[in-house]
Every structure is written in C-alpha cells, then in structure tokens.
Design a protein around this motif. Sequence first.
Motif, PDB file in Angstrom:
ATOM      1  N   LEU A  71     -69.722  -7.782  19.210  1.00 12.29           N
ATOM      2  CA  LEU A  71     -69.979  -8.646  20.196  1.00 12.29           C
ATOM      3  C   LEU A  71     -71.309  -8.565  21.329  1.00 12.29           C
ATOM      4  N   SER A  72     -72.094  -7.386  20.845  1.00 14.58           N
ATOM      5  CA  SER A  72     -73.274  -7.271  21.779  1.00 14.58           C
ATOM      6  C   SER A  72     -74.251  -8.230  21.556  1.00 14.58           C
ATOM      7  N   PRO A  73     -74.486  -9.222  20.475  1.00 16.02           N
ATOM      8  CA  PRO A  73     -75.351 -10.196  20.351  1.00 16.02           C
ATOM      9  C   PRO A  73     -75.072 -11.401  21.367  1.00 16.02           C
ATOM     10  N   ARG A  74     -73.838 -11.446  21.371  1.00 12.16           N
ATOM     11  CA  ARG A  74     -73.259 -12.700  22.523  1.00 12.16           C
ATOM     12  C   ARG A  74     -73.015 -12.182  23.628  1.00 12.16           C
ATOM     13  N   TYR A  75     -73.557 -10.945  24.174  1.00 12.91           N
ATOM     14  CA  TYR A  75     -72.994 -10.437  25.267  1.00 12.91           C
ATOM     15  C   TYR A  75     -73.427 -11.205  26.481  1.00 12.91           C
ATOM     16  N   GLU A  76     -72.579 -11.911  27.316  1.00 11.45           N
ATOM     17  CA  GLU A  76     -72.658 -12.628  28.460  1.00 11.45           C
ATOM     18  C   GLU A  76     -71.616 -12.663  29.401  1.00 11.45           C
ATOM     19  N   SER A  77     -71.699 -13.078  30.389  1.00 12.25           N
ATOM     20  CA  SER A  77     -70.710 -13.709  31.534  1.00 12.25           C
ATOM     21  C   SER A  77     -69.877 -14.823  31.091  1.00 12.25           C
ATOM     22  N   VAL A  78     -68.612 -14.767  31.650  1.00  6.10           N
ATOM     23  CA  VAL A  78     -67.756 -15.897  31.269  1.00  6.10           C
ATOM     24  C   VAL A  78     -67.650 -16.863  32.372  1.00  6.10           C
ATOM     25  N   HIS A  79     -67.343 -18.254  31.902  1.00  4.34           N
ATOM     26  CA  HIS A  79     -66.958 -19.160  32.950  1.00  4.34           C
ATOM     27  C   HIS A  79     -68.338 -19.793  33.749  1.00  4.34           C
ATOM     28  N   ARG A  80     -68.400 -20.826  33.572  1.00  2.00           N
ATOM     29  CA  ARG A  80     -69.601 -21.420  34.409  1.00  2.00           C
ATOM     30  C   ARG A  80     -70.966 -21.288  33.857  1.00  2.00           C
ATOM     31  N   GLY A  81     -71.007 -20.610  32.536  1.00  5.47           N
ATOM     32  CA  GLY A  81     -72.401 -20.637  32.097  1.00  5.47           C
ATOM     33  C   GLY A  81     -72.744 -21.818  31.222  1.00  5.47           C
ATOM     34  N   GLN A  82     -73.734 -22.123  30.988  1.00  6.83           N
ATOM     35  CA  GLN A  82     -74.315 -23.157  30.166  1.00  6.83           C
ATOM     36  C   GLN A  82     -74.705 -22.807  28.938  1.00  6.83           C
ATOM     37  N   PHE A 288     -54.112 -10.741  44.991  1.00 16.96           N
ATOM     38  CA  PHE A 288     -54.418  -9.309  45.512  1.00 16.96           C
ATOM     39  C   PHE A 288     -55.802  -9.202  45.727  1.00 16.96           C
ATOM     40  N   LEU A 289     -56.769  -9.688  45.014  1.00 20.93           N
ATOM     41  CA  LEU A 289     -58.381  -9.419  45.471  1.00 20.93           C
ATOM     42  C   LEU A 289     -58.785 -10.909  45.431  1.00 20.93           C
ATOM     43  N   TYR A 290     -59.949 -11.042  46.320  1.00 17.88           N
ATOM     44  CA  TYR A 290     -60.632 -12.467  46.652  1.00 17.88           C
ATOM     45  C   TYR A 290     -62.038 -12.276  46.049  1.00 17.88           C
ATOM     46  N   GLY A 291     -62.584 -13.573  45.804  1.00 13.91           N
ATOM     47  CA  GLY A 291     -63.864 -13.727  45.682  1.00 13.91           C
ATOM     48  C   GLY A 291     -64.272 -13.820  44.334  1.00 13.91           C
ATOM     49  N   GLY A 292     -65.281 -14.459  44.071  1.00 15.85           N
ATOM     50  CA  GLY A 292     -65.895 -14.713  42.464  1.00 15.85           C
ATOM     51  C   GLY A 292     -65.161 -15.623  41.868  1.00 15.85           C
ATOM     52  N   ASP A 293     -64.708 -15.286  40.466  1.00 21.98           N
ATOM     53  CA  ASP A 293     -64.211 -16.283  39.704  1.00 21.98           C
ATOM     54  C   ASP A 293     -62.851 -16.612  39.971  1.00 21.98           C
ATOM     55  N   MET A 294     -62.050 -16.090  41.059  1.00 22.49           N
ATOM     56  CA  MET A 294     -60.933 -16.546  41.606  1.00 22.49           C
ATOM     57  C   MET A 294     -60.745 -18.031  42.284  1.00 22.49           C
ATOM     58  N   ILE A 295     -61.980 -18.132  42.837  1.00 21.52           N
ATOM     59  CA  ILE A 295     -62.315 -19.520  43.519  1.00 21.52           C
ATOM     60  C   ILE A 295     -62.270 -20.742  42.788  1.00 21.52           C
ATOM     61  N   ALA A 296     -61.945 -21.826  42.992  1.00 20.02           N
ATOM     62  CA  ALA A 296     -62.153 -22.977  42.544  1.00 20.02           C
ATOM     63  C   ALA A 296     -63.640 -23.535  42.480  1.00 20.02           C
ATOM     64  N   GLU A 297     -64.200 -23.846  41.631  1.00 21.71           N
ATOM     65  CA  GLU A 297     -65.590 -24.293  41.438  1.00 21.71           C
ATOM     66  C   GLU A 297     -66.081 -25.287  42.883  1.00 21.71           C
ATOM     67  N   GLY A 298     -66.714 -24.800  43.617  1.00 19.92           N
ATOM     68  CA  GLY A 298     -67.406 -25.511  44.647  1.00 19.92           C
ATOM     69  C   GLY A 298     -66.449 -25.843  45.905  1.00 19.92           C
ATOM     70  N   ARG A 299     -65.133 -25.218  45.822  1.00 15.34           N
ATOM     71  CA  ARG A 299     -64.298 -25.175  46.835  1.00 15.34           C
ATOM     72  C   ARG A 299     -64.126 -24.345  48.048  1.00 15.34           C
ATOM     73  N   GLU A 306     -60.236 -22.769  48.497  1.00 20.07           N
ATOM     74  CA  GLU A 306     -59.246 -23.278  47.128  1.00 20.07           C
ATOM     75  C   GLU A 306     -59.443 -22.229  46.272  1.00 20.07           C
ATOM     76  N   TYR A 307     -58.269 -22.097  45.499  1.00 23.47           N
ATOM     77  CA  TYR A 307     -58.473 -20.823  44.327  1.00 23.47           C
ATOM     78  C   TYR A 307     -58.175 -21.610  43.178  1.00 23.47           C
ATOM     79  N   GLY A 308     -58.694 -20.822  42.203  1.00 24.65           N
ATOM     80  CA  GLY A 308     -58.635 -21.535  40.897  1.00 24.65           C
ATOM     81  C   GLY A 308     -57.274 -21.674  40.163  1.00 24.65           C
ATOM     82  N   ASP A 309     -57.112 -22.368  39.227  1.00 25.45           N
ATOM     83  CA  ASP A 309     -55.947 -22.780  38.342  1.00 25.45           C
ATOM     84  C   ASP A 309     -55.682 -21.350  37.636  1.00 25.45           C
TER      85      ASP A 309
END
Length: 472
Positions: A71-82, A288-299, A306-309
Amino acid sequence: MSHYGYVSEQLLTGRLWPPRRRRPKPEPEPPRLDVDRMRSHFDFAGTGRVVTNNAATSQTPRELIELFRELSPRYESVHRGQSTASRRITEEFEESFDTIATWLNAPSRRCIATYRNTTEAINAVMYSLLTEFRDGDNVVTTLMEHNSNFVPWYALSREILPRLGRRVECRVVRFDHETGELDLDHLAELVDDRTKLVCVTGASNFLGTKPPLHRIRRIADESGYRRGDGRSGSLLLVDAAQLAPTSVIDVIALDVDYLAFSFHKVLAPFGVGVLYAREPLLQGSLPFLYGGDMIAEGRVSPDLVEYGDLPWKYAAGTPNVLGVIASAQALRLLVDLALDPDEPWFGTARPLPRTHVESAMTLVSSHVRSLTDAALRRALAIPGVQVYGPGPDVSRSPLVAFTVRGRDSRQVASALDEHRVEARAGCHCATLAHLDLKLNPPASCRLSFAAYTSHEDVDRAFTALERVVGAR
C-alpha cells in the motif's frame, strides 16, 4: 405371457433372484479446517512457541504485514483529495466497510463505524446516548463483563450524569458460580420499564460463557421502556470481542442494536475496532467525536454545522486508513485460509459472498470447539487445578481459565513460559467476576486458542501444566 410360464419367464429375466446386497456407503466426513495449511502463513509457527494468549491478541499472517508495504506507493489521505493516489486509497478504504458489513451480515456500510478498539467503540455508544438518558433510567450489565463493558456504564451513572443533575442507575446481573452461566432470571428481574440499555458480552474472556443472546434480546424487548422514537423495549449492546474471532456473527439474526469487536483479535494488526449499530440509531444519535472528516463538505458556519452522511458522520479527523484496509483484508484472508478457494478473496475488492463467510467461520468454530473440549478434559484431570466456567461439550469461547491450589497464577504462567507455553495470568480485565468468585488475589491463569491453534499445541500446553503442578 410366453409358453415358458410365469416363473420360468421371471427366472430368465432375472427378476426372481434376490437383490444383490450392497454395502452401505460410508457417511462422508464433515469438512475440517486444514490447520497445517493455515499455520504455514504465520511466522510464529516455526519458532517453537505455543501461542495460547489469543484471547488478548491474535498473531498476524505474513500477507497482512506485506500488505502495508504494497500500500505504501499510494499512501495518501482519504476523501476530498484530487490526486490519483488519494482517489484510489479512498476507494479501497470505503470498500473495506462493505467487507466488514458482509462479514457481520449488516444491511450496509452505513451501519459500520470504526474506532481504535472495542473499548472505544463501547465508549462511543455511551457518549452518543449520553443526552438521551432520562432521570430514573437504568442500564443493566453483568458481573461477567470485561471492564470495558462495565466501567463506561459505571462512569455514566456515578460520575458523568450526576454532574448534569440526572439520576441513572447501573444494575449488575449475577452468574452461576458452578456453571459459569448468566442468571437469566436475575436479568429479567433487573430489566424493567426504565431500562434504556442492556449491555452483555457475547462470550466471556474469563469464564468462556456464551450467554444466550436470543433470550436476552427477548427480555430486552419485553421491558416496556418507551423510547424517544415511540418504540417500546430496551436497546441491546453486545461486546463481541471474544465472539468475533471464531464465530459466525449475524447481526440481523441476533437482532442487536449495537455490537463491537476489535480486529487485533481477528488476525489484523493493532489499532482498529468496529461498532455496528442499527442505521436509525446512528442517524439520530449525536457523534462521539467532532471535527474533520465527519463534517459535510463546506457546511460549517457560525450558526450551523452539518454532519456528513453515514458512516462518515462517525469518522472524525483522519482515520486509520491503512489499518482499516488491512483489517478488512484480514477477514478476506481468514476466509481464504479456511476454505482454500480457487480464486482467493484476499487482495481483491470483489464482493465477498456471505455464504463463504458462514462456511469459513463454521469450520473455525468447529475446530476451536474440539480444541477447547480437549483442553478442558485435560485440565479437569489435573489434581489441584480449579477450572472456571462451563465444562466440555458446551458452546463456549475457546479458552480455559484456572487456578492451581497453593500457587500464585502469575507464577504458574511464568513457569509455563519456561516450557515455551505462552499463558496469561491476572484478572484479564474481568475484575468483577474474579472478585465475585472471591479469588484472592483476583487472578487466574488462562490458555486461549485461535483458528491456527493445533491439537499438538494443546497437548504441549497441558503436558507443561502437568509438569508445573507436579502431576507428571
């Protein structure tokens, strides 16, 4: 009819000869787990170690260690990356939730949230329900629980909600000291129309008991508790940390509201736990936890967030991406190791058939049951050894917990280690049960088994125990 006559004609055609006796076909042997083939995928098997602390954590096969390198050659963060790498790793990450859902027979990935371990998953339930408890409500748990399924409810009722001016009781169900079985009559007495939640282990990590979850579900349903959504009945949470590694789990058949387990007991590396919950519960509860990826994009605004789906509403911050992918692949690899299919499921994103999961885990369950029965019979035959929990020929978790008369359990475990048998001694975080049995100190020695444990391992372990206690 011809002129030969009836008898002559029957003789000529052979119809009067007595039927040839045929030997009955032997019954086909039921399929068995190929333990030698499975063990060949683990490095520990060639070291001479007798790994019998599997209730704490399992060993990891080479393929999963190698997966991290792949997996290391494609090591990256998930969601919202282009980037291509981000899109690809996001796809693998999200597909992992589908694999986990299939393995549990959950309706979809929307019912799955990941945390660091079972403990954090149970805490997530506690904090998500925190504001929903009404004054006078109660939570029912049991004396056979791991601390992780008691202490959060103790803290809720004794430390957290009192500061908010709310009175909530934590009730604890007894177990039978002789059989190790949960006292269902006592459970039924404690569950009433103010019981919001029943919390129970799926399999004890000390006694080995597997409480009858279907009967517990029925008791919870009949409580009469009025929920906020207008439905009646108590919620049911199952700690499946000891159930998941060697059992078929079907959350729909079990009819549970919440179920939690850790992947580090199911071949995967440390760091990933799972919470299954009914989708309406996850949809309606606070995270349980707030912030980051749990928030709907731009909301996010000063007046509204507003929270994500689902399931990303419960994925605050950057998740353990590689850990989740490896953990889901561990389930696929376990199916491969058990069934040896022509086309392996490991390393692919092909939808994993539920029938394959059930077949694989049925083989694993049958194997560890035979190991446990053999281990219990050996242990019960050793003078001075006291075994706790149900005996042989009972569905139980694959472990044997015991004490040796006149010996400290930790000393027994250390002596077994000199024979390269890796036992574990202590209270195993099942403090309530040890104290209830009046063990002083509150400790026992435990040998626990996994899919890759062999009968030779069990024989070596108990031969060593016989020598340690002087019975051989």
